[in-house]
Write an enzyme that holds these catalytic residues in place. Structure first.
Site, PDB file in Angstrom:
ATOM      1  N   SER A  70      -7.744   1.163  -7.057  1.00 40.68           N
ATOM      2  CA  SER A  70      -6.918   0.958  -5.874  1.00 40.68           C
ATOM      3  C   SER A  70      -5.944  -0.204  -6.092  1.00 40.68           C
ATOM      4  CB  SER A  70      -7.817   0.742  -4.653  1.00 40.68           C
ATOM      5  OG  SER A  70      -7.107   0.904  -3.455  1.00 40.68           O
TER       6      SER A  70
ATOM      7  N   ASP B  52      -9.032   7.423  -3.159  1.00 43.32           N
ATOM      8  CA  ASP B  52      -9.325   6.069  -3.636  1.00 43.32           C
ATOM      9  C   ASP B  52     -10.544   6.024  -4.566  1.00 43.32           C
ATOM     10  OD1 ASP B  52     -10.320   3.247  -3.566  1.00 43.32           O
ATOM     11  OD2 ASP B  52      -8.659   3.009  -2.154  1.00 43.32           O
TER      12      ASP B  52
END
Length: 285
Positions: free
Chosen positions: A37, A182
């Site tokens: 991320s 993610d």
């Protein structure tokens, strides 16, 4: 060889650039880098040859475009979108703005796909929501079993977008039949993947879960929940690194772009405070 594994954490991820700057200022070079991320955003820029100072300035310049949301208006935006039935079940933002920013920055260095990055090995994590498996975007596929989870022919912008597509906020990132979200869903600090690239010393960087007080708001609660989940998910990874540097960022929210300066400084100072431990790790056999 020293590897650095950078966790996710929203806008706090700029602290990773502060970590890199402090390491370099003290003569410590990073040979392998991996991130999830926000950690992927910083990691891939560094792997392409951008300096920590440039990464810091780029975040400040492109923060609103990268985030794709106005942090201060987040909840009013959520309310309007849901009531207008625009969000559906996928997310409020496509993430294409983030992808385009990184495409431009990659092209400035002459790169398009992850496999083209030549400076140092880089790993970026993501999760396919369809099959529930972790996938790794990298320029160096290790000699291991299950090598089919490594993807090299993906655009740099799309790779960081996939790793940063936080569920509920961003739509999944579609790529060759995959629906990526993610990477923090399964591993928020990719220590093991960095080690697979040949690092014999790995330093992990994550974020402290802020304490909850009477004055805490719903964003504070949300960030603490994410930090607890992320650190719990990454326990196995963290147990396999040589040192964990935990950065305290003073209740910085997921999209608190006004705190970029302080987060960069928090990352820098976290290394300075742990400099003795870092040198011990590097000097140990």
């Amino acid at each position: 060889m020293l590897g650095l594994a950078l966790s996710g954490g929203g806008i706090r991820g700029i602290a990773h650039a502060g970590v890199l700057k402090a390491l370099l200022d003290n003569g410590i070079s990073v040979d392998i880098i991996g991130g999830t991320s926000a950690g992927a955003l910083v990691g891939v820029l560094y792997a392409m040859g951008y300096t920590p100072d440039y990464i810091y300035e780029a975040f400040k310049l492109y923060s609103k475009e990268i985030v794709g949301l106005n942090g201060g208006l987040m909840f009013s935006g959520v309310r309007g979108k849901i009531l207008g039935n625009e969000a559906g079940i996928k997310g409020l933002k496509s993430g294409k703005s983030l992808e385009k920013v990184f495409e431009r920055m990659a092209l400035r260095k002459g790169y398009k796909n992850v496999e083209e990055i030549l400076e140092i090995p880089v790993v970026i994590t993501s999760v396919d929501i369809r099959d529930g498996k972790e996938y790794i975007f990298t320029n160096s596929v290790p000699n291991v079993e299950n090598a089919d989870k490594y993807i090299t022919n993906i655009g740099i912008g799309k790779a960081v977008r996939a790793s940063s597509s936080f569920p509920g906020i961003f739509c999944p990132c579609e790529f060759e039949g995959h629906s990526f979200y993610d990477g923090g869903i399964l591993d928020n600090v990719p220590v093991l993947e960095v080690r697979k690239q040949g690092a014999n010393k790995v330093i992990a960087v994550n974020f402290k879960a802020d304490d909850i007080e009477n004055s805490s708001n719903i964003m504070d609660l949300g960030m603490r929940t994410l930090d607890i989940m992320g650190n719990k998910i990454s326990e196995k990874s963290l147990n396999n690194c040589d040192l964990v540097i935990t950065v305290e960022t003073d209740k910085t929210g997921l999209f608190d772009i006004e705190k970029l300066d302080s987060c960069f400084e928090y990352g820098y100072m976290a290394v300075i405070k742990n400099l003795g431990k870092i040198k011990q790790v590097l000097e140990s056999k």
